[in-house]
Design an enzyme around this catalytic site. Structure first.
Site, mmCIF file in Angstrom:
data_model
loop_
_atom_site.group_PDB
_atom_site.id
_atom_site.type_symbol
_atom_site.label_atom_id
_atom_site.label_comp_id
_atom_site.label_asym_id
_atom_site.label_seq_id
_atom_site.Cartn_x
_atom_site.Cartn_y
_atom_site.Cartn_z
ATOM 1 N N ASN A 136 0.747 -1.295 0.067
ATOM 2 C CA ASN A 136 -0.077 0.011 0.078
ATOM 3 C C ASN A 136 0.827 1.152 -0.159
ATOM 4 O O ASN A 136 0.346 2.350 0.240
ATOM 5 C CB ASN A 136 -0.689 -0.062 1.272
ATOM 6 C CG ASN A 136 -0.150 -0.070 2.596
ATOM 7 O OD1 ASN A 136 1.063 -0.170 2.610
ATOM 8 N ND2 ASN A 136 -0.874 -0.092 3.489
ATOM 9 N N HIS A 138 3.171 2.107 2.305
ATOM 10 C CA HIS A 138 3.561 2.174 3.585
ATOM 11 C C HIS A 138 4.969 2.344 3.705
ATOM 12 O O HIS A 138 5.836 1.390 3.027
ATOM 13 C CB HIS A 138 2.875 1.688 4.755
ATOM 14 C CG HIS A 138 3.349 0.501 5.007
ATOM 15 N ND1 HIS A 138 2.562 -0.379 5.804
ATOM 16 C CD2 HIS A 138 4.482 -0.463 4.586
ATOM 17 C CE1 HIS A 138 3.292 -1.648 5.959
ATOM 18 N NE2 HIS A 138 4.102 -1.685 5.110
ATOM 19 N N GLU A 143 1.207 4.484 7.256
ATOM 20 C CA GLU A 143 0.077 4.011 6.634
ATOM 21 C C GLU A 143 -0.370 5.037 5.738
ATOM 22 O O GLU A 143 -0.160 6.220 6.141
ATOM 23 C CB GLU A 143 -1.044 3.269 7.467
ATOM 24 C CG GLU A 143 -0.357 2.149 8.333
ATOM 25 C CD GLU A 143 -0.356 0.769 7.634
ATOM 26 O OE1 GLU A 143 0.181 0.963 6.413
ATOM 27 O OE2 GLU A 143 -0.406 -0.402 8.109
HETATM 28 P P1 PGA Z 1 8.419 -6.708 2.903
HETATM 29 O O1 PGA Z 1 7.686 -5.833 3.856
HETATM 30 O O2 PGA Z 1 9.894 -6.501 2.981
HETATM 31 O O3 PGA Z 1 8.298 -8.113 4.005
HETATM 32 O O4 PGA Z 1 7.743 -6.903 1.624
HETATM 33 C C1 PGA Z 1 7.976 -4.599 3.376
HETATM 34 C C2 PGA Z 1 6.805 -3.796 4.132
HETATM 35 O O5 PGA Z 1 5.688 -3.936 4.436
HETATM 36 O O6 PGA Z 1 7.442 -2.562 4.557
#
Ligand code: PGA
Length: 241
Positions: A136, A138, A143
């Site tokens: 998304n 973030h 968020e």
């Molecule tokens: P991920 O998470 O490295 O496990 O893809 C990234 C995040 O949600 O910031």
């Protein structure tokens, strides 16, 4: 912000690990902040490997964990705490005095937030922060809709984070809030690297790099970082060419 595209996840991770090693070589008392998650996993492994093989002295650094799930114990495999502990802190033998992680179980989360902000201010800011990007957009638990003006804070998690976050846990886990460094910390850091790999991140990376800067996709803020780098593998960068 500069964009760097690497051949694959291994090359991307080696480059990010070099950033950590070069920082600590040049500034032994550096303040380093890392994200947990699948993306920075190999970076941590390679940085630790190089630190040990090349006998780099990490005994004066300050280590900060980017974020934590509220209500999740530190020994839970899915906690950020567990990630940092297993992949960075213990392999490098960093004592507690050098390590600053949010306590997601704290009965006083506002005190956690305050202590982190005070620590970062006292240390003169963060030298290097390495973050990932959520589906998304973030960064940490900043968020969609988050204010760009926040330092550390507690935040309600977005639905995509709650669903996507299940991948870190062995069993279905109730995730409601996160405690996180703010985007103001990111923007005030002396160097910021946002990393992403795999084709599933291609669309969100395209938006982060090309879309207008907006808190609806928090990672667009990287475009305004004076010493910011978006580092991706060819798969995650495939929509940028
Ligand atoms: P991920 O998470 O490295 O496990 O893809 C990234 C995040 O949600 O910031």
């Amino acid at each position: 912000m500069q964009l760097k595209i690497f051949k694959d996840y291994a090359a991307l991770s080696a480059a990010a690990a070099s950033e950590i090693i070069d920082l600590v070589k040049n500034k032994p008392n550096a303040v380093l902040c890392l994200a947990s998650g699948e993306t920075p996993k190999l970076t941590c492994i390679l940085a630790v490997e190089r630190a040990i093989n090349e006998k780099i002295d990490f005994s004066n650094i300050t280590f900060i964990g980017l974020d934590e799930w509220v209500g999740i114990p530190p020994d839970n495999d899915g906690s950020c705490h567990h990630f940092f502990d297993t992949l960075f802190i213990r392999p490098l033998n960093l004592p507690d005095s050098q390590v600053h992680l949010f306590d997601g179980l704290s009965g006083n989360l506002q005190q956690e937030v305050k202590a982190m902000d005070e620590l970062i201010a006292k240390k003169g800011g963060i030298d290097l922060v390495i973050v990932g990007i959520g589906m998304n957009g973030h960064i940490g638990f900043n968020e969609p809709g988050v204010s760009f003006d926040l330092y550390s804070h507690v935040i309600d998690l977005d639905e995509i984070t709650v669903t996507g976050g299940q991948k870190y846990f062995k069993q279905a886990t109730v995730l409601k809030q996160g405690i996180t460094l703010g985007l103001k910390h990111l923007m005030e850091s002396k160097k910021a690297i946002l990393m992403a790999n795999s084709s599933k991140k291609a669309e969100v990376i395209r938006k982060a790099v090309k879309d207008k800067v907006s808190n609806e996709l928090p990672a667009t803020i990287m475009q305004q970082h004076k010493n910011g780098f978006v580092m991706v593998d060819e798969d995650a960068g495939s929509l940028l060419k």
